[in-house]
Design an enzyme around this catalytic site. Structure first.
Site, PDB file in Angstrom:
ATOM      1  N   ARG A 131       5.332 -12.899   9.757  1.00 19.03           N
ATOM      2  CA  ARG A 131       5.962 -11.638   9.403  1.00 19.03           C
ATOM      3  C   ARG A 131       7.305 -11.538  10.113  1.00 19.03           C
ATOM      4  O   ARG A 131       7.528 -12.153  11.156  1.00 19.03           O
ATOM      5  CB  ARG A 131       5.056 -10.456   9.728  1.00 19.03           C
ATOM      6  CG  ARG A 131       4.855 -10.189  11.199  1.00 19.03           C
ATOM      7  CD  ARG A 131       3.719  -9.189  11.461  1.00 19.03           C
ATOM      8  NE  ARG A 131       4.026  -7.857  11.005  1.00 19.03           N
ATOM      9  CZ  ARG A 131       3.412  -7.249   9.987  1.00 19.03           C
ATOM     10  NH1 ARG A 131       2.475  -7.860   9.303  1.00 19.03           N
ATOM     11  NH2 ARG A 131       3.729  -6.028   9.648  1.00 19.03           N
ATOM     12  N   LYS A 180       4.445   0.863   9.432  1.00 15.83           N
ATOM     13  CA  LYS A 180       4.522   2.110   8.679  1.00 15.83           C
ATOM     14  C   LYS A 180       3.872   3.252   9.449  1.00 15.83           C
ATOM     15  O   LYS A 180       4.348   4.387   9.403  1.00 15.83           O
ATOM     16  CB  LYS A 180       3.835   1.946   7.312  1.00 15.83           C
ATOM     17  CG  LYS A 180       4.722   1.253   6.295  1.00 15.83           C
ATOM     18  CD  LYS A 180       4.082   1.242   4.928  1.00 15.83           C
ATOM     19  CE  LYS A 180       3.041   0.146   4.845  1.00 15.83           C
ATOM     20  NZ  LYS A 180       2.515  -0.031   3.475  1.00 15.83           N
ATOM     21  N   GLU A 237       0.878  -1.172   0.000  1.00 18.52           N
ATOM     22  CA  GLU A 237       0.000   0.000   0.000  1.00 18.52           C
ATOM     23  C   GLU A 237       0.915   1.222   0.000  1.00 18.52           C
ATOM     24  O   GLU A 237       1.809   1.321   0.846  1.00 18.52           O
ATOM     25  CB  GLU A 237      -0.892   0.008   1.249  1.00 18.52           C
ATOM     26  CG  GLU A 237      -1.822   1.208   1.228  1.00 18.52           C
ATOM     27  CD  GLU A 237      -2.776   1.284   2.417  1.00 18.52           C
ATOM     28  OE1 GLU A 237      -2.767   0.377   3.262  1.00 18.52           O
ATOM     29  OE2 GLU A 237      -3.517   2.280   2.470  1.00 18.52           O
TER      30      GLU A 237
HETATM   31  P1  ATP Z   1       2.914  -2.144   8.058  1.00 21.87           P
HETATM   32  O1  ATP Z   1       2.392  -3.132   9.035  1.00 21.87           O
HETATM   33  O2  ATP Z   1       4.341  -1.813   8.212  1.00 21.87           O
HETATM   34  O3  ATP Z   1       2.098  -0.919   7.935  1.00 21.87           O
HETATM   35  P2  ATP Z   1       1.585  -3.369   5.879  1.00 21.87           P
HETATM   36  O4  ATP Z   1       1.395  -4.812   6.015  1.00 21.87           O
HETATM   37  O5  ATP Z   1       0.426  -2.525   6.140  1.00 21.87           O
HETATM   38  O6  ATP Z   1       2.874  -2.908   6.683  1.00 21.87           O
HETATM   39  P3  ATP Z   1       1.652  -3.394   3.064  1.00 21.87           P
HETATM   40  O7  ATP Z   1       2.048  -2.297   2.189  1.00 21.87           O
HETATM   41  O8  ATP Z   1       0.241  -3.803   3.093  1.00 21.87           O
HETATM   42  O9  ATP Z   1       2.151  -2.970   4.486  1.00 21.87           O
HETATM   43  O10 ATP Z   1       2.582  -4.652   2.857  1.00 21.87           O
HETATM   44  C1  ATP Z   1       2.917  -5.161   1.597  1.00 21.87           C
HETATM   45  C2  ATP Z   1       3.307  -6.590   1.761  1.00 21.87           C
HETATM   46  O11 ATP Z   1       4.406  -6.709   2.656  1.00 21.87           O
HETATM   47  C3  ATP Z   1       2.185  -7.423   2.336  1.00 21.87           C
HETATM   48  O12 ATP Z   1       2.081  -8.625   1.605  1.00 21.87           O
HETATM   49  C4  ATP Z   1       2.619  -7.695   3.739  1.00 21.87           C
HETATM   50  O13 ATP Z   1       2.121  -8.921   4.184  1.00 21.87           O
HETATM   51  C5  ATP Z   1       4.132  -7.675   3.628  1.00 21.87           C
HETATM   52  N1  ATP Z   1       4.735  -7.303   4.891  1.00 21.87           N
HETATM   53  C6  ATP Z   1       4.478  -6.197   5.621  1.00 21.87           C
HETATM   54  N2  ATP Z   1       5.181  -6.205   6.760  1.00 21.87           N
HETATM   55  C7  ATP Z   1       5.910  -7.361   6.761  1.00 21.87           C
HETATM   56  C8  ATP Z   1       6.833  -7.963   7.682  1.00 21.87           C
HETATM   57  N3  ATP Z   1       7.148  -7.381   8.841  1.00 21.87           N
HETATM   58  N4  ATP Z   1       7.372  -9.157   7.338  1.00 21.87           N
HETATM   59  C9  ATP Z   1       7.070  -9.736   6.172  1.00 21.87           C
HETATM   60  N5  ATP Z   1       6.206  -9.237   5.276  1.00 21.87           N
HETATM   61  C10 ATP Z   1       5.624  -8.056   5.560  1.00 21.87           C
HETATM   62 MG    MG Z   2      -1.237  -3.969   4.782  1.00 27.26          MG
END
Ligand code: ATP
Ligand code: MG
Length: 562
Positions: free
Chosen positions: A264, A274, A38
């Protein structure tokens, strides 16, 4: 630094096993994965793991990986983030080729599919507020209640949905909800919201839309449109999977993707959220998203971590089904592993102390030949000017040496790396009694750093000439963990755990003259001190260096102990 991606799987894991079986048994032709950020912030080291996994699997099994922006919430998303994400994925060494997509490209298709659900009696326009929807949803132990609008005629929902799209209603006044089961033990099935009204301009679609699909309604369908075979996401999405499958089963999608979840990445002393990282940026607690202390990919890059080290780290931590916290030292270990092989050596003096060689001719300079990289003799030597007045590291001298301190002290001889042996003959102090200069003699027979009769001083020091123009002044920024504890926020307040000493700025260091031509992020080893690289703030005449890492390798010690 190489941008090559390892071609062969380093190890197998449960996701690679699934992909291999799907190919072997003919369930899929080509493996297609996607990385779906995102664009509401910069990518962090957790995303790097997901990128390495998705792009890695695609390349190992001869398929491809899409970069798809999950841009369904325009109030939080910005072009700056879209740009930074693309730069970061490229820098990590991955290429999506022509497979760059945006969920917003599918807004028309998603809208049409929403209409399909309404027509089938599987979705309706609700008029409960967000609070009421939450209230009606029930809890894990209690079933929810049906919305009073749930059984409104299909025709009415169709007409209201069209008017929502046309912008006739204010934000929050109506939603489109799936009609599934308000008593389902899976809360995701309790008539999830599919569309909300949001009069907000979108970075890509502008003002075309004022209704936007929710993540759950956009994600699986985007996968289906792109022919994604394995939609790999983090564990918290496992409760979403039945709903993911429900949409796929109830819509005329062109492909059937499947979702798989892995744990994760969490790293000690680090927060990977984020939303929290954005607060740090907005509150001015750091120098920006790319502050070298940030766990963002751009921060690690600015700090001087090579992409290869980050990729090797991601491979090494592997893919698991259970959450665990990885030691920050493990990331450092993989970064040092690359830097130790690649980084050329330089001299830098962080806290200078002047050393004057009394028997060295005034005005004379010599170019000393110093190995570019002892790990790689073929890299040859560099020339470093030597003279009568030098800078050495203040902490390499003790007037009254402690028992195990073998470096310079009055009366003691040490080696200056690749130069000469010097013996301290006296100190000069200021009014406050602090040592401000050392007086020494040198042994001309030890040129190059060896004594003909095999004398071996216990210490070898780095040095720089103090003659005008021989070395360059520099600001050096030293970094420590952003947090004071391995589990930041464990007591409930992340901000209370921020490390006030996470950055130390040394204003008056000296670096070898050849450092002037290094590019930002090009990491070198300052001998005996650690790895350093020019910061993006560095300018000719006003050099700024980041300390990437110290040489001390705590992780290797932890590993050795088993
Ligand atoms: P955040 O929790 O930091 O805001 P998010 O999951 O909202 O991250 P996205 O932009 O939706 O951020 O993530 C893109 C991809 O990265 C998704 O498939 C998510 O599952 C993966 N991802 C996010 N954080 C991690 C992590 N700590 N370890 C592994 N994969 C991750
Ligand atoms: Mg997300």
């Amino acid at each position: 630094m190489s941008t090559e991606v390892p071609a062969a799987p380093e190890r197998s894991d449960f996701i690679r096993d699934i992909v291999a079986a799907d190919l072997r048994e003919g369930r899929i032709g080509e493996v297609v994965t996607r990385f779906p950020p995102e664009p509401n912030g910069y990518l962090h080291i957790g995303h790097a793991k997901s990128i390495c996994l998705n792009f890695g699997i695609a390349s190992e099994f001869g398929g491809h990986c899409n970069l798809r922006f999950d841009d369904t919430n325009p109030t939080k998303e910005e072009q700056e983030y879209i740009d930074s994400i693309q730069a970061d994925v490229h820098w990590l060494g991955f290429d999506w080729g022509k497979n760059l997509f945006f969920a917003s490209d599918y807004f028309h298709q998603l809208y049409d599919w929403a209409v399909v659900l309404i027509e089938a009696g599987k979705a309706f326009i609700d008029e409960l507020s967000a609070d009421e929807i939450r209230d009606y949803r029930g809890t894990i132990t209690e079933p929810g209640r049906n919305s009073p609008w749930r059984d409104r005629p299909i025709e009415e929902s169709l007409e209201l949905f069209a008017r929502m799209k046309a912008g006739e209603f204010p934000d929050g006044s109506k939603t489109l909800r799936a009609k599934i089961d308000m008593a389902s033990p899976n809360l995701m099935f309790r008539d999830p919201v599919l569309y909300r009204i949001m009069h907000a301009a979108h970075p890509r679609t502008g003002d075309e839309w004022c209704i936007y699909p929710m993540y759950d309604f956009a994600h699986g369908q985007s996968d289906a449109i792109e022919g994604v075979t394995h939609s790999i996401c983090t564990l918290e999405f496992d409760v979403h999977r039945p709903l993911y499958d429900w949409f796929i089963e109830n819509l005329p999608v062109p492909h059937v993707p499947h979702q798989y979840e892995f744990a994760r990445l969490s790293v000690s002393y680090t927060v990977l959220s984020k939303r929290f990282l954005l607060r740090l940026v907005q509150d001015g607690r750091v120098r920006g998203w790319d502050d070298p202390r940030m766990p963002t990919i751009s921060g690690l890059r600015r700090r001087g971590f090579p992409a290869e080290g980050i990729r090797n780290f991601a491979t090494a931590v592997g893919v698991a089904k259970a959450d665990n916290v990885v030691e920050y030292g493990q990331l450092e270990y993989w970064v040092r592993d690359v830097l130790n092989r690649r980084a050329v050596r330089k001299f830098g003096v962080l806290r200078p102390l002047k050393l004057v060689i009394e028997n060295y001719p005034e005005g004379k300079t010599e170019d000393m030949e110093v190995p570019v990289n002892p790990e790689e003799p073929a890299a040859g030597v560099r020339r470093v000017p030597f003279g009568r007045e030098l800078w050495i590291e203040r902490e390499d001298f003790m007037e009254e040496p402690a028992p195990k301190f073998f470096r310079l002290a009055p009366g003691r001889e040490v080696r200056l790396r690749s130069a000469y042996f010097v013996t301290c003959t006296g100190v000069v102090k200021d009014a406050a009694g602090e040592v401000v200069e050392l007086r020494c003699t040198y042994d001309p027979a030890t040129r190059g750093g060896d004594s003909p009769e095999g004398r071996r001083p216990k210490a070898t020091l780095h040095w720089l000439s103090a003659a005008p123009g021989a070395a360059l002044p520099a600001e050096v920024r030293l970094y420590d963990h952003l947090f004071t504890r391995p589990d930041p926020g464990a007591d409930g307040d992340l901000f209370a755990d921020l490390n006030p000493a996470s950055e130390e700025v040394i204003a008056d260091a000296w670096v070898e003259a050849s450092c002037a031509t290094l590019r930002a992020g090009e990491t070198v080893q300052f001998e005996r001190l650690g790895y350093f690289c020019p910061d993006v703030d560095s300018r000719p005449g006003q050099l700024v260096f980041n300390r990437t890492l110290t040489l001390k390798d705590t992780w290797a010690k932890v590993q050795a102990k088993g």
